[in-house]
Design a protein around this motif. Sequence first.
Motif, short mmCIF file in Angstrom:
data_model
loop_
_atom_site.label_atom_id
_atom_site.label_comp_id
_atom_site.label_asym_id
_atom_site.label_seq_id
_atom_site.Cartn_x
_atom_site.Cartn_y
_atom_site.Cartn_z
N THR A 191 14.82 2.96 5.06
CA THR A 191 14.12 3.44 3.86
C THR A 191 13.38 2.27 3.24
O THR A 191 13.73 1.10 3.46
N ASN A 192 12.36 2.59 2.50
CA ASN A 192 11.58 1.56 1.80
C ASN A 192 11.00 0.52 2.77
O ASN A 192 11.02 -0.67 2.49
N SER A 252 0.83 -1.21 0.00
CA SER A 252 0.00 0.00 0.00
C SER A 252 0.86 1.25 0.00
O SER A 252 0.52 2.26 -0.62
N VAL A 253 1.96 1.19 0.72
CA VAL A 253 2.81 2.39 0.82
C VAL A 253 4.19 1.96 1.33
O VAL A 253 4.29 0.96 2.06
N SER A 254 5.23 2.65 0.90
CA SER A 254 6.54 2.38 1.50
C SER A 254 6.98 3.68 2.19
O SER A 254 6.62 4.78 1.77
N VAL A 255 7.73 3.50 3.26
CA VAL A 255 7.95 4.61 4.18
C VAL A 255 9.43 4.80 4.49
O VAL A 255 10.19 3.83 4.52
N ARG A 309 7.83 10.71 -3.11
CA ARG A 309 8.73 11.15 -4.19
C ARG A 309 10.16 10.89 -3.75
O ARG A 309 10.43 10.80 -2.55
N LYS A 310 11.03 10.68 -4.74
CA LYS A 310 12.41 10.34 -4.40
C LYS A 310 13.08 11.55 -3.74
O LYS A 310 12.96 12.67 -4.21
N GLU A 311 13.78 11.27 -2.65
CA GLU A 311 14.40 12.36 -1.91
C GLU A 311 15.90 12.11 -1.84
O GLU A 311 16.31 10.97 -1.56
#
Length: 361
Positions: A242-243, A154-157, A207-209
Motif C-alpha cells: 500500500t502507499n 503524483s500518485v500513490s498506489v 480514497r481510503k479503503e
Amino acid sequence: MKVAIMGAGLSGLTCAIMLERNGIKPVIFEKRRCVGDRFINSEAFLSILTRPVADPIQYFSDKYQLYLKPVSPITSLHLFSNKSKTVIEQPVGFINIRGRHRQSFEMQLAEQTSSNIHFHSKHTYEQLANEYSHVILATGDAEYAIRMNNYQESVSVTLKGATVKGHFDRYSVYIWLDHDLAPKGYSYLLPFSEKEANIVTAYPDWRKESNEEMNDRWLRFYERIRSHLNQSLKITDQFQITNYKIGICKQPRIGNTLFTGNCFGSIMPFLGFGQFDAILTGIYAAYDLIGYGSYHELTKPLRKSYQDSLALRRGMELLDNHHLDFIVRNFDRSIVQKLVKPSHLNPLSVLSQVIKPFVKQ
Ligand SMILES: Cc1cc2nc3c(=O)[nH]c(=O)nc-3n(C[C@H](O)[C@H](O)[C@H](O)COP(=O)(O)OP(=O)(O)OC[C@H]3O[C@@H](n4cnc5c(N)ncnc54)[C@H](O)[C@@H]3O)c2cc1C
C-alpha cells in the motif's frame, strides 16, 4: 573517487556494472540478506511504453552490452473491460522475473557485477555521504528524496497480487481495465512459466479503503480471472503493497548524490512500469561519474516521458467503465490500435499531447 551505491536492485547493479567497466569500483550497500531477496513476481516490458525503442532487451545489449534474458516474449495481449474483450496478436514486449528466483533480472545483473556488496546493511545515506565522495541512491523508494525535499509525488498506489498455479500460454498476457476490479487502475495476469503466473490488481489510493473492501475487490478479481480462464488457479504466494509512491525527484543530482531508479522517478504514472527507466538511470549515473555527460542532461528525456505518462494517467482517471467498454469494443478501429502497431512513433508522447490540454497535472 569513492562511490557508494545504496541498493542492489536494477538501477544500483546496472550503475555498478557500468562503473566497473570504466575503472571505478563502487561499494554496494544492500539492506537485505542477498540480491533479489523478496517475493518472486513477473514483470514486463511493453514496447508501446518504451518507444522509440521497440525491443528493450536488444537495445540494452546492442547499445550498452548489458545482457538480460526475459522468460518469454509477449505475442498476444488479451484486453478485457467490464463488458468487452479484444485480443492483440503481435509482438508487444517481454515478460521477466524479479525477486528470489535464479533467473530474476537482479540475479542476472549481479552475475555481471564484481563489486563488493555489503548485505544486511544498516548504513544510512548520511553515513555513506560522509565516508564516500559520491553516493548513488538506488533504494527503490522515495524515502530519502522526500526527506531531502527533492520529490514530487503524483500518485500513490495499492498493489495486491498472488502467484497462482495453472496452465498458461507463456506468450499471452491478460489485462483487465475495469473499475469494479481496480478503480482508475488495472489488473493483469502475467505468466512466468507454463505452470505459474502472477495475478495483480493495482489502483491509486484515490480514497481510503478498508481492509474488508480491499479483500472484497480482490476476491471479485480472482473470481473474474478464474472464470475467464476457466481454471481453479490455486494461490501459492501473496503480497500486498500500500502507499507505493509514484513521483519524480526535483533534481536528479544534488552535489555528489545521484538519484536513480525509483529514487529518480523511473516508475511511469500511467501504468506503473519502471524497469526500463530504472536501468537507464543506472547507466546514466555511471556515465556522469565517468565523465561521458551530465546526469541532469542525460535524464531529460526520461523526465519528459514521465510528464507525458502523467498526462495519460490523468486522462485515464477521467474514464469510467462505459468509456473503457467503448475503447475495448472498438479497439480494432481505434487510434489506440494504430498506435500499438510497431513503428518509430512514440505513442505515449503523441497521445499525451492530445490529452494535456484537458487534464490538470
Ligand atoms: C508489484 C510490482 C510490479 C511491477 N511490475 C512492473 C512491470 O511489470 N514492468 C515494469 O517495468 N516495472 C514494474 N514495476 C516497477 C519496477 O519494479 C521498479 O520501477 C524497478 O524495480 C525500480 O528499480 P530500482 O533500482 O529503483 O529499485 P529495486 O530494483 O527495487 O532495488 C532497490 C534495492 O534497494 C534495496 N534497499 C532498499 N532500501 C535500502 C536501504 N536503506 N539500504 C540499502 N539497500 C536498500 C532493496 O532491498 C532493493 O534490493 C513493478 C513494481 C512492483 C512493486
